[in-house]
Design a protein around this motif. Structure first.
Motif, PDB file in Angstrom:
ATOM      1  N   GLY A 208       0.809  -1.214   0.000  1.00 45.15           N
ATOM      2  CA  GLY A 208       0.000   0.000   0.000  1.00 45.15           C
ATOM      3  C   GLY A 208       0.836   1.253   0.000  1.00 45.15           C
ATOM      4  N   MET A 209       1.955   1.231   0.715  1.00 43.55           N
ATOM      5  CA  MET A 209       2.884   2.357   0.696  1.00 43.55           C
ATOM      6  C   MET A 209       3.456   2.559  -0.701  1.00 43.55           C
ATOM      7  N   ALA A 210       3.870   1.473  -1.328  1.00 44.33           N
ATOM      8  CA  ALA A 210       4.441   1.562  -2.671  1.00 44.33           C
ATOM      9  C   ALA A 210       3.416   2.070  -3.676  1.00 44.33           C
ATOM     10  N   GLU A 211       2.169   1.640  -3.532  1.00 47.72           N
ATOM     11  CA  GLU A 211       1.116   2.132  -4.423  1.00 47.72           C
ATOM     12  C   GLU A 211       1.021   3.651  -4.365  1.00 47.72           C
ATOM     13  N   ALA A 212       1.046   4.199  -3.149  1.00 46.57           N
ATOM     14  CA  ALA A 212       0.959   5.649  -3.004  1.00 46.57           C
ATOM     15  C   ALA A 212       2.217   6.339  -3.512  1.00 46.57           C
ATOM     16  N   MET A 213       3.381   5.753  -3.267  1.00 49.21           N
ATOM     17  CA  MET A 213       4.628   6.337  -3.765  1.00 49.21           C
ATOM     18  C   MET A 213       4.600   6.484  -5.282  1.00 49.21           C
ATOM     19  N   LEU A 214       4.101   5.452  -5.942  1.00 47.70           N
ATOM     20  CA  LEU A 214       4.140   5.437  -7.405  1.00 47.70           C
ATOM     21  C   LEU A 214       2.924   6.108  -8.028  1.00 47.70           C
ATOM     22  N   ALA A 215       1.888   6.359  -7.239  1.00 46.39           N
ATOM     23  CA  ALA A 215       0.733   7.097  -7.751  1.00 46.39           C
ATOM     24  C   ALA A 215       1.096   8.549  -8.020  1.00 46.39           C
ATOM     25  N   ASP A 216       2.063   9.062  -7.267  1.00 52.51           N
ATOM     26  CA  ASP A 216       2.547  10.434  -7.457  1.00 52.51           C
ATOM     27  C   ASP A 216       4.066  10.405  -7.315  1.00 52.51           C
ATOM     28  N   PRO A 217       4.767   9.836  -8.308  1.00 49.10           N
ATOM     29  CA  PRO A 217       6.204   9.583  -8.160  1.00 49.10           C
ATOM     30  C   PRO A 217       7.057  10.838  -8.078  1.00 49.10           C
ATOM     31  N   GLU A 218       6.501  11.998  -8.425  1.00 49.62           N
ATOM     32  CA  GLU A 218       7.260  13.248  -8.331  1.00 49.62           C
ATOM     33  C   GLU A 218       7.035  13.962  -7.005  1.00 49.62           C
ATOM     34  N   HIS A 219       6.335  13.325  -6.096  1.00 47.55           N
ATOM     35  CA  HIS A 219       6.078  13.920  -4.780  1.00 47.55           C
ATOM     36  C   HIS A 219       7.371  13.950  -3.970  1.00 47.55           C
ATOM     37  N   GLY A 220       7.718  15.092  -3.417  1.00 48.42           N
ATOM     38  CA  GLY A 220       8.942  15.211  -2.634  1.00 48.42           C
ATOM     39  C   GLY A 220       8.874  14.378  -1.363  1.00 48.42           C
ATOM     40  N   ASN A 221      10.009  13.829  -0.979  1.00 51.16           N
ATOM     41  CA  ASN A 221      10.050  12.969   0.206  1.00 51.16           C
ATOM     42  C   ASN A 221       9.986  13.740   1.513  1.00 51.16           C
ATOM     43  N   THR A 222      10.810  14.753   1.629  1.00 49.63           N
ATOM     44  CA  THR A 222      10.961  15.403   2.931  1.00 49.63           C
ATOM     45  C   THR A 222      10.293  16.766   2.954  1.00 49.63           C
ATOM     46  N   GLY A 223      10.094  17.244   4.160  1.00 57.65           N
ATOM     47  CA  GLY A 223       9.597  18.593   4.394  1.00 57.65           C
ATOM     48  C   GLY A 223      10.166  19.065   5.716  1.00 57.65           C
ATOM     49  N   ARG A 224       9.691  20.199   6.177  1.00 54.32           N
ATOM     50  CA  ARG A 224      10.210  20.751   7.422  1.00 54.32           C
ATOM     51  C   ARG A 224       9.939  19.856   8.625  1.00 54.32           C
ATOM     52  N   SER A 225       8.888  19.036   8.527  1.00 55.88           N
ATOM     53  CA  SER A 225       8.502  18.202   9.667  1.00 55.88           C
ATOM     54  C   SER A 225       9.293  16.898   9.761  1.00 55.88           C
ATOM     55  N   ALA A 226      10.113  16.582   8.758  1.00 56.56           N
ATOM     56  CA  ALA A 226      10.796  15.284   8.741  1.00 56.56           C
ATOM     57  C   ALA A 226      11.676  15.050   9.973  1.00 56.56           C
ATOM     58  N   PRO A 227      12.540  15.992  10.378  1.00 53.57           N
ATOM     59  CA  PRO A 227      13.350  15.733  11.583  1.00 53.57           C
ATOM     60  C   PRO A 227      12.495  15.508  12.829  1.00 53.57           C
ATOM     61  N   ALA A 228      11.407  16.259  12.964  1.00 50.83           N
ATOM     62  CA  ALA A 228      10.535  16.079  14.121  1.00 50.83           C
ATOM     63  C   ALA A 228       9.857  14.710  14.083  1.00 50.83           C
ATOM     64  N   ARG A 229       9.468  14.254  12.905  1.00 48.74           N
ATOM     65  CA  ARG A 229       8.856  12.923  12.790  1.00 48.74           C
ATOM     66  C   ARG A 229       9.848  11.843  13.210  1.00 48.74           C
ATOM     67  N   LEU A 230      11.100  11.991  12.775  1.00 50.51           N
ATOM     68  CA  LEU A 230      12.119  11.011  13.150  1.00 50.51           C
ATOM     69  C   LEU A 230      12.339  11.014  14.655  1.00 50.51           C
ATOM     70  N   ALA A 231      12.450  12.201  15.249  1.00 48.29           N
ATOM     71  CA  ALA A 231      12.649  12.286  16.702  1.00 48.29           C
ATOM     72  C   ALA A 231      11.470  11.682  17.452  1.00 48.29           C
ATOM     73  N   ARG A 232      10.264  11.941  16.974  1.00 52.39           N
ATOM     74  CA  ARG A 232       9.069  11.397  17.629  1.00 52.39           C
ATOM     75  C   ARG A 232       9.047   9.863  17.518  1.00 52.39           C
ATOM     76  N   ALA A 233       9.421   9.339  16.352  1.00 50.74           N
ATOM     77  CA  ALA A 233       9.446   7.885  16.167  1.00 50.74           C
ATOM     78  C   ALA A 233      10.446   7.244  17.119  1.00 50.74           C
ATOM     79  N   ILE A 234      11.613   7.842  17.269  1.00 51.51           N
ATOM     80  CA  ILE A 234      12.616   7.279  18.180  1.00 51.51           C
ATOM     81  C   ILE A 234      12.135   7.393  19.629  1.00 51.51           C
ATOM     82  N   GLY A 235      11.439   8.468  19.943  1.00 52.66           N
ATOM     83  CA  GLY A 235      10.868   8.590  21.286  1.00 52.66           C
ATOM     84  C   GLY A 235       9.901   7.458  21.596  1.00 52.66           C
ATOM     85  N   TYR A 236       9.044   7.126  20.635  1.00 54.50           N
ATOM     86  CA  TYR A 236       8.137   5.991  20.812  1.00 54.50           C
ATOM     87  C   TYR A 236       8.932   4.680  20.953  1.00 54.50           C
TER      88      TYR A 236
END
Length: 257
Positions: A208-236
């Motif tokens: 399902g993740m791959a389907e969404a990735m390839l449905a809009d393959p020019e969609h940028g991966n990162t944004g301003r929230s990416a470091p915060a998402r990583l920190a939150r994931a490690i906190g969990y």
């Protein structure tokens, strides 16, 4: 005229839903951060839906101060949304949607795949989005909606976090850095399994993740929230006692990003 809808938060996403709700025949009453929700609830005690479209960091403070009259009328559309978010506030089953379209300031709405919605007013949200040409679908089963919420989380966390390493687009990540995508997604699914207490359909989630990735393959991966998402994931992960070595390596490497 359909029953009115209260909108808590009037940012880019809220604006899209307001447009759709108006087109579908609902009066929309916005409640901004400068307004008192208790006064708004006294004025509009029985709306069809109270749609919460605030930013992620404002979700729990908003729900903590939600007027009691609105508790059984809530709709939630936030990224990284899981049942524990509404259960923390003793809310009954809300209407919930995993939103698969993007809206940035000054740009048109960018649908990726159809947005699923579940709960008492799922049909209302689907009709609102359909009225402005954004694909949406109703989900009838709770377990299926849980899958859809986790699927969106796996997508957004994997693309954001792996994107710290690769930059680029989702199409490039999947087509040229698939091993990294799998490594990150696997550790994100470990965390999501702990957060939900559910046994996840991992192969289906990755597909399902791959389907969404390839449905809009020019969609940028990162944004301003990416470091915060990583920190939150490690906190969990720390809270759950999970090793998540790839996430920790990425955090160490990109700590200054």
């Amino acid at each position: 005229m359909q029953a009115p809808v209260v909108l808590l938060g009037v940012g880019e996403m809220g604006g899209v839903f307001a447009h759709g709700l108006l087109r579908a025949g609902h009066a929309v009453y916005p409640v901004t951060r400068d307004m008192d929700p208790v006064e708004a609830a006294a004025r509009y005690p029985e709306p069809a839906l109270v749609l919460v479209t605030v930013g992620e960091k404002d979700l729990h403070p908003t729900l903590a101060h939600l007027p009691a009259a609105w508790a059984d009328r809530v709709g939630l559309i936030q990224n990284e949304l899981l049942p524990r978010d509404w259960e923390a506030h003793d809310l009954p089953q809300p209407t919930a949607s995993a939103v698969w379209f993007e809206k940035k300031p000054g740009k048109a709405v960018n649908p990726i795949i159809a947005s699923p919605a579940y709960g008492p007013n799922a049909g209302l949200l689907v009709n609102a989005l359909d009225s402005i040409g954004i694909p949406a679908r109703r989900v009838e089963d709770y377990e299926e909606m849980l899958f859809e919420l986790v699927r969106k989380n796996v997508y957004i966390l994997t693309t954001n976090i792996a994107g710290l390493e690769t930059g680029g687009t989702t199409g490039t990540l999947w087509n040229h850095h698939r091993e990294l995508a799998h490594q990150v997604a696997d550790e994100i699914m470990d965390i999501q399994a702990w957060l939900t207490g559910a046994e996840l359909e991992r192969e289906r989630l990755v597909a399902g993740m791959a389907e969404a990735m390839l449905a809009d393959p020019e969609h940028g991966n990162t944004g301003r929230s990416a470091p915060a998402r990583l920190a939150r994931a490690i906190g969990y992960a720390d809270e759950a006692g999970l090793e998540v070595p790839k996430l920790r390596a990425l955090a160490k490497e990109h700590a200054a990003s």
